[in-house]
Design a protein around this motif. Structure first.
Motif, mmCIF file in Angstrom:
data_model
loop_
_atom_site.group_PDB
_atom_site.id
_atom_site.type_symbol
_atom_site.label_atom_id
_atom_site.label_comp_id
_atom_site.label_asym_id
_atom_site.label_seq_id
_atom_site.Cartn_x
_atom_site.Cartn_y
_atom_site.Cartn_z
ATOM 1 N N LEU A 66 0.896 -1.347 0.232
ATOM 2 C CA LEU A 66 0.042 -0.065 0.139
ATOM 3 C C LEU A 66 0.612 1.036 0.310
ATOM 4 N N LEU A 67 2.113 1.701 1.077
ATOM 5 C CA LEU A 67 2.801 2.811 0.448
ATOM 6 C C LEU A 67 4.115 2.395 -0.577
ATOM 7 N N ARG A 68 3.648 1.360 -0.979
ATOM 8 C CA ARG A 68 4.640 1.723 -2.264
ATOM 9 C C ARG A 68 3.407 2.215 -3.189
ATOM 10 N N GLU A 69 2.929 1.953 -3.264
ATOM 11 C CA GLU A 69 0.847 2.640 -4.044
ATOM 12 C C GLU A 69 1.476 4.123 -3.768
ATOM 13 N N LEU A 70 1.412 4.515 -2.588
ATOM 14 C CA LEU A 70 1.798 5.629 -2.565
ATOM 15 C C LEU A 70 2.895 6.526 -2.914
ATOM 16 N N GLY A 71 4.069 5.330 -3.404
ATOM 17 C CA GLY A 71 5.198 5.833 -4.051
ATOM 18 C C GLY A 71 6.175 6.673 -2.822
ATOM 19 N N GLY B 269 9.238 5.700 -1.113
ATOM 20 C CA GLY B 269 10.611 4.338 -1.325
ATOM 21 C C GLY B 269 10.682 3.688 0.337
ATOM 22 N N LEU B 270 11.813 2.345 -0.093
ATOM 23 C CA LEU B 270 11.907 0.844 0.229
ATOM 24 C C LEU B 270 11.884 1.872 1.878
ATOM 25 N N GLY B 271 12.963 2.348 2.371
ATOM 26 C CA GLY B 271 13.453 3.089 3.304
ATOM 27 C C GLY B 271 12.689 3.466 4.383
ATOM 28 N N SER B 272 11.738 4.921 3.129
ATOM 29 C CA SER B 272 10.658 5.219 4.250
ATOM 30 C C SER B 272 9.038 4.875 4.584
ATOM 31 N N ILE B 273 8.879 3.311 4.032
ATOM 32 C CA ILE B 273 8.416 2.436 4.493
ATOM 33 C C ILE B 273 8.399 2.226 4.894
ATOM 34 N N ALA B 274 9.821 1.977 5.545
ATOM 35 C CA ALA B 274 10.693 1.320 6.831
ATOM 36 C C ALA B 274 10.518 1.803 8.115
ATOM 37 N N GLU B 275 10.473 3.447 7.646
ATOM 38 C CA GLU B 275 10.233 3.993 9.480
ATOM 39 C C GLU B 275 9.007 4.537 9.543
ATOM 40 N N VAL B 276 7.509 4.529 8.581
ATOM 41 C CA VAL B 276 6.802 4.376 8.404
ATOM 42 C C VAL B 276 6.262 2.934 9.353
#
Length: 254
Positions: free
Chosen positions: A54-59, A61-68
């Motif tokens: 879902l977060l990838r669909e929001l655009g 990056g993988l680093g930001s996804i891990a943080e979120v």
């Protein structure tokens, strides 16, 4: 519940290679690794994978996804916020679909189109602040003035051009056309010509967008799911970006 890496990839619409990469960078660790080295994913891992996608669909990056994900450890709460965005996008796209379907029906029956219905879901003013931040207030003012000066027939023709272009991009992406091929180059040329005809587009004074604008726009299509949706999703947006880059780097021929 425990699924193998291949089963997980199939259900999620991704690849086992991607899942192994997520494991390598610590984004998604298998819940169990068998003696034979096979990876398995339990319910908690599948929920985390859903959030990642879902977060990838929001655009992001993988680093930001891990943080979120690490920051929002309560999965139900985080998923509710994702669901709110998805419902909002679903509503907007549903309105666009209904608007285009109404236009098609009216045109096929030889009836007059209703301007007040044609552009439901296409409100360009919602991007005013974003456009001004990216390209300056004058860019928005010029494009907005141009749009408002158009007749209903001109707006219909313009929207048809946009719809046709988006459809052809998505079709080429689905067929796995080479981004550097002649077919992709022709699509990129059409895209550049379309953009060059919009006042306020950097380079529109010369009837063609600048190379920097084309390349930046391609990256934005990939990063922003609102735009990626126009090209069939993330994969389609990546194809458009790569084709525009190949077009620019290969020497434009306008």
């Amino acid at each position: 519940m425990r699924l193998s890496i291949n089963e997980t990839a199939r259900h999620a619409g991704t690849t086992s290679r991607t899942l192994r990469h997520y494991d390598h960078i610590g984004l998604l660790t298998p819940s169990h690794v068998g003696a034979n080295g096979y990876r398995y994913y339990d319910e908690a891992a599948l929920v985390r994978l859903q959030r990642i996608l879902l977060l990838r669909e929001l655009g992001l990056g993988l680093g930001s996804i891990a943080e979120v994900i690490d920051r929002e450890s309560d999965a139900p709460t985080a998923l509710r916020s994702h669901l709110t965005w998805l419902r909002r996008e679903h509503d907007r796209i549903a309105r666009q679909i209904a608007s285009v379907e109404d236009t098609i029906t009216s045109l096929e029956k030889g009836e007059s189109v209703m301007a007040e219905n044609m552009f439901d879901g296409f409100d360009h003013t919602q991007y005013k602040e974003e456009v001004e931040q990216r390209w300056g207030a004058s860019a928005y003012e010029r494009s907005d003035s141009w749009w408002r000066s158009m007749s209903d027939a001109e707006r219909t023709e313009w929207q048809k051009r946009v719809t046709d272009l988006s459809r052809d991009w998505a079709d080429a992406a689905q067929r796995r056309v080479d981004p550097a091929s002649d077919e992709a180059r022709a699509l990129a040329r059409r895209h550049a010509e379309w953009l060059g005809g919009i006042p306020g587009t950097p380079g529109s004074e010369q009837g063609r967008p600048t190379d920097e604008y084309l390349l930046g726009l391609g990256e934005m299509y990939v990063a922003d799911p609102r735009f990626a949706a126009n090209y069939g999703g993330q994969f389609g947006a990546e194809f458009v970006r790569d084709a525009l880059r190949a077009y620019v780097e290969g020497g434009r021929d306008e």
